[in-house]
Design an enzyme around this catalytic site. Structure first.
Site, PDB file in Angstrom:
ATOM      1  CB  SER A  81       3.493  -4.722   9.824  1.00  0.00           C
ATOM      2  OG  SER A  81       2.848  -5.952   9.565  1.00  0.00           O
ATOM      3  CG  LEU A 128      13.177  -6.392   8.787  1.00  0.00           C
ATOM      4  CD1 LEU A 128      14.210  -5.270   8.634  1.00  0.00           C
ATOM      5  CD2 LEU A 128      12.299  -6.429   7.513  1.00  0.00           C
ATOM      6  CD  GLU A 184      10.203 -13.405   2.125  1.00  0.00           C
ATOM      7  OE1 GLU A 184      10.342 -12.640   1.168  1.00  0.00           O
ATOM      8  OE2 GLU A 184      10.830 -14.468   2.258  1.00  0.00           O
TER       9      GLU A 184
HETATM   10  N1  CAA Z   1      13.068  -0.705  -2.326  1.00  0.00           N
HETATM   11  C1  CAA Z   1      13.953   0.290  -2.041  1.00  0.00           C
HETATM   12  N2  CAA Z   1      13.681   1.307  -1.206  1.00  0.00           N
HETATM   13  C2  CAA Z   1      12.454   1.321  -0.639  1.00  0.00           C
HETATM   14  C3  CAA Z   1      11.493   0.336  -0.889  1.00  0.00           C
HETATM   15  C4  CAA Z   1      11.840  -0.698  -1.770  1.00  0.00           C
HETATM   16  N3  CAA Z   1      10.960  -1.668  -2.046  1.00  0.00           N
HETATM   17  N4  CAA Z   1      10.385   0.635  -0.190  1.00  0.00           N
HETATM   18  C5  CAA Z   1      10.626   1.764   0.468  1.00  0.00           C
HETATM   19  N5  CAA Z   1      11.891   2.173   0.192  1.00  0.00           N
HETATM   20  C6  CAA Z   1      12.547   3.353   0.728  1.00  0.00           C
HETATM   21  C7  CAA Z   1      11.641   4.577   0.666  1.00  0.00           C
HETATM   22  O1  CAA Z   1      11.754   5.241  -0.578  1.00  0.00           O
HETATM   23  C8  CAA Z   1      12.149   5.403   1.819  1.00  0.00           C
HETATM   24  O2  CAA Z   1      13.324   6.095   1.444  1.00  0.00           O
HETATM   25  P1  CAA Z   1      13.317   7.711   1.304  1.00  0.00           P
HETATM   26  O3  CAA Z   1      12.933   8.205   2.680  1.00  0.00           O
HETATM   27  O4  CAA Z   1      14.722   8.039   0.899  1.00  0.00           O
HETATM   28  O5  CAA Z   1      12.291   8.022   0.262  1.00  0.00           O
HETATM   29  C9  CAA Z   1      12.585   4.378   2.854  1.00  0.00           C
HETATM   30  O6  CAA Z   1      12.812   3.154   2.127  1.00  0.00           O
HETATM   31  C10 CAA Z   1      11.559   4.151   3.927  1.00  0.00           C
HETATM   32  O7  CAA Z   1      10.351   3.773   3.289  1.00  0.00           O
HETATM   33  P2  CAA Z   1       8.932   4.054   3.924  1.00  0.00           P
HETATM   34  O8  CAA Z   1       8.880   5.472   4.445  1.00  0.00           O
HETATM   35  O9  CAA Z   1       7.887   3.645   2.944  1.00  0.00           O
HETATM   36  O10 CAA Z   1       8.965   3.089   5.190  1.00  0.00           O
HETATM   37  P3  CAA Z   1       7.836   2.712   6.239  1.00  0.00           P
HETATM   38  O11 CAA Z   1       8.453   2.748   7.575  1.00  0.00           O
HETATM   39  O12 CAA Z   1       6.601   3.491   5.974  1.00  0.00           O
HETATM   40  O13 CAA Z   1       7.585   1.168   5.923  1.00  0.00           O
HETATM   41  C11 CAA Z   1       6.677  -0.739   4.819  1.00  0.00           C
HETATM   42  C12 CAA Z   1       7.262   0.694   4.715  1.00  0.00           C
HETATM   43  C13 CAA Z   1       6.246  -1.070   3.417  1.00  0.00           C
HETATM   44  C14 CAA Z   1       5.506  -0.839   5.735  1.00  0.00           C
HETATM   45  C15 CAA Z   1       7.788  -1.675   5.305  1.00  0.00           C
HETATM   46  O14 CAA Z   1       8.111  -1.442   6.647  1.00  0.00           O
HETATM   47  C16 CAA Z   1       7.417  -3.130   5.133  1.00  0.00           C
HETATM   48  O15 CAA Z   1       7.534  -3.682   4.046  1.00  0.00           O
HETATM   49  N6  CAA Z   1       6.981  -3.788   6.246  1.00  0.00           N
HETATM   50  C17 CAA Z   1       6.773  -5.204   6.247  1.00  0.00           C
HETATM   51  C18 CAA Z   1       7.991  -5.872   6.773  1.00  0.00           C
HETATM   52  C19 CAA Z   1       8.121  -7.269   6.299  1.00  0.00           C
HETATM   53  O16 CAA Z   1       7.799  -7.597   5.162  1.00  0.00           O
HETATM   54  N7  CAA Z   1       8.671  -8.113   7.152  1.00  0.00           N
HETATM   55  C20 CAA Z   1       8.946  -9.445   6.789  1.00  0.00           C
HETATM   56  C21 CAA Z   1      10.067  -9.954   7.619  1.00  0.00           C
HETATM   57  S1  CAA Z   1      11.123 -11.067   6.798  1.00  0.00           S
HETATM   58  C22 CAA Z   1      10.324 -12.533   6.759  1.00  0.00           C
HETATM   59  O17 CAA Z   1       9.153 -12.664   6.943  1.00  0.00           O
HETATM   60  C23 CAA Z   1      11.240 -13.631   6.418  1.00  0.00           C
HETATM   61  C24 CAA Z   1      10.767 -14.988   6.607  1.00  0.00           C
HETATM   62  O18 CAA Z   1      10.366 -15.406   7.675  1.00  0.00           O
HETATM   63  C25 CAA Z   1      10.871 -15.921   5.485  1.00  0.00           C
END
Ligand code: CAA
Length: 387
Positions: free
Chosen positions: A132, A125, A369
């Protein structure tokens, strides 16, 4: 309300604990020092069914529940957080979305080998300029004129298990003007042309879990390897992270438990001023606070796992509870490992004991995450409905 585990859950916990104590704990320090990926023990964990715990048997998994997964993750992570990281990425970040959105053919081709421990999965991702703010990704997947395939170009960074992954769930932009709704998910076979791995990242902790940048140059992804529908990728990514965050919470509980138990033992053994240091009120206060926070993190993680299990039937989201569990458990892991170093004094700072490793390993749980700041944002948005 029932605070008892089932026989099945206890059996898996037992299998994981035995393997963790006998096979992982003895090699953890050496792998931390060398940064070598523990391929042999990961393969053995696959044979024990620990790489696809919630994957149904028809796709090569153990067919167990989310609580079983948490219990096993805690045992493995208490012995070595690096093994916990690799296990969590395979089990949830990789398998979860595929099970929910994959076609029968995709599940057989891409879930089975990973759940059986014959192959390693990853989840891509993050990009160099988007962590973020995940939906600001730039990697492009362009559909061919006849619709038979996509051509993928771009970079992803911080890919856990990237250096060794056989298969990857990739999120890429298919429609740049559509923002988050223009992102799609793809299943990537890393043996195909156009897929490249960068050098592994040297890290503060979880050093035996391999992490690298990956790059795609004109990678041809057949249309049948699109996961879900076009434009559904960001929702898939966030839904998978809800599940993944419970795994990281369990990992943090495992690290915390190991540091806590070592501290209790040391407080009983170590003498100062003619008595065990555990008799001093300042140490007793630390032990009591560590225990309260450990139990709270454990229970919040189990609650989130229970809700995740219920959601298979109800379809209800468990976003808030997963973020609460991850936030509480990761901050607890930092708190407990910090106190553990303090209780152990010089021995806590020495590489002769695993305490300093627990301290270094704990930090990542507040970052990957979704950082603690992102978890707070998710919880507050869900609670208030405001953005
Ligand atoms: N489940 C399903 N749908 C979801 C959701 C969820 N948990 N959260 C949001 N959505 C949907 C929303 O409803 C929205 O859809 P609609 O427009 O139809 O309503 C759409 O997804 C977009 O959501 P947002 O507008 O809230 O999105 P945003 O751009 O504001 O971002 C955020 C939200 C929470 C900041 C998100 O970007 C996020 O979680 N960021 C952090 C990323 C992250 O965790 N990265 C980790 C990388 S992986 C990793 O770390 C792996 C590893 O090394 C082990």
């Amino acid at each position: 309300m029932n605070f008892q585990f089932s026989d099945e859950q206890l059996m898996l916990q037992d299998v994981a604990r035995k393997f963790a104590l006998e096979e992982i704990a003895p090699i953890a320090a050496a792998h931390d020092a060398s940064g070598e990926f523990p391929l042999a023990t990961i393969r053995q964990m696959g044979e024990l069914g620990l790489m696809g715990i919630e994957v149904p048997a028809e796709y090569g998994g153990s067919g167990l529940d989310a609580i079983s997964y948490v219990l096993a993750m805690i045992e493995i992570s208490a012995a070595d957080a690096s093994h916990g990281t690799i296990m969590s990425v395979n089990n949830t970040l990789y398998c979860n979305g595929l099970l929910k959105y994959g076609t029968e053919a995709q599940k057989q081709a891409y879930v089975r080998p990973v759940a059986e421990g014959r192959a390693i999965g990853a989840y891509a991702l993050t990009e160099p300029q988007s962590g973020s703010d995940a939906s600001s990704m730039r990697i492009r997947a362009v559909r061919s004129a006849d619709g038979s395939h996509y051509v993928i170009n771009g970079k992803k960074s911080w890919i856990t298990s990237g250096p060794v992954a056989d298969f990857i769930t990739l999120f890429a932009v298919t429609e740049p003007a559509a923002g988050a709704k223009g992102i799609s998910a793809f299943l990537i076979d890393t043996s195909k042309p156009g897929f490249h791995r960068g050098k592994s990242e040297p890290k503060l902790g979880i050093r035996a879990s391999a992490t690298c940048e990956i790059e795609f140059t004109d990678y041809i992804c057949p249309a049948e390897d699109l996961l879900g529908k076009e434009g559904e990728g960001f929702k898939i990514a966030l839904g998978v992270l809800d599940a993944g965050r419970i795994g990281i919470a369990a990992q943090a509980v495992g690290i915390s438990r190991a540091a806590y138990e070592a501290s209790v033992a040391y407080a009983g053994e170590r003498k100062a001023f003619g008595q065990s240091i555990g008799s001093f009120q300042m140490i007793q206060q630390k032990i009591a606070d560590m225990k309260c926070r450990l139990d709270a993190a454990y229970l919040l993680t189990l609650r989130a796992a229970w809700l995740k299990q219920q959601s298979l039937e109800s379809g209800a989201r468990f976003t808030t509870e997963a973020s609460i569990a991850k936030l509480s458990a990761s901050e607890t892991a930092m708190y407990i490992t910090h106190q553990a170093v303090q209780i152990h004094g010089g021995m806590g700072y020495s590489k002769e004991m695993p305490i300093e490793r627990y301290f270094r390993d704990a930090k990542i749980t507040e970052i990957y995450e979704g950082t603690s700041e992102i978890q707070r944002m998710v919880i507050a948005r869900m609670e208030t409905g405001l953005r």
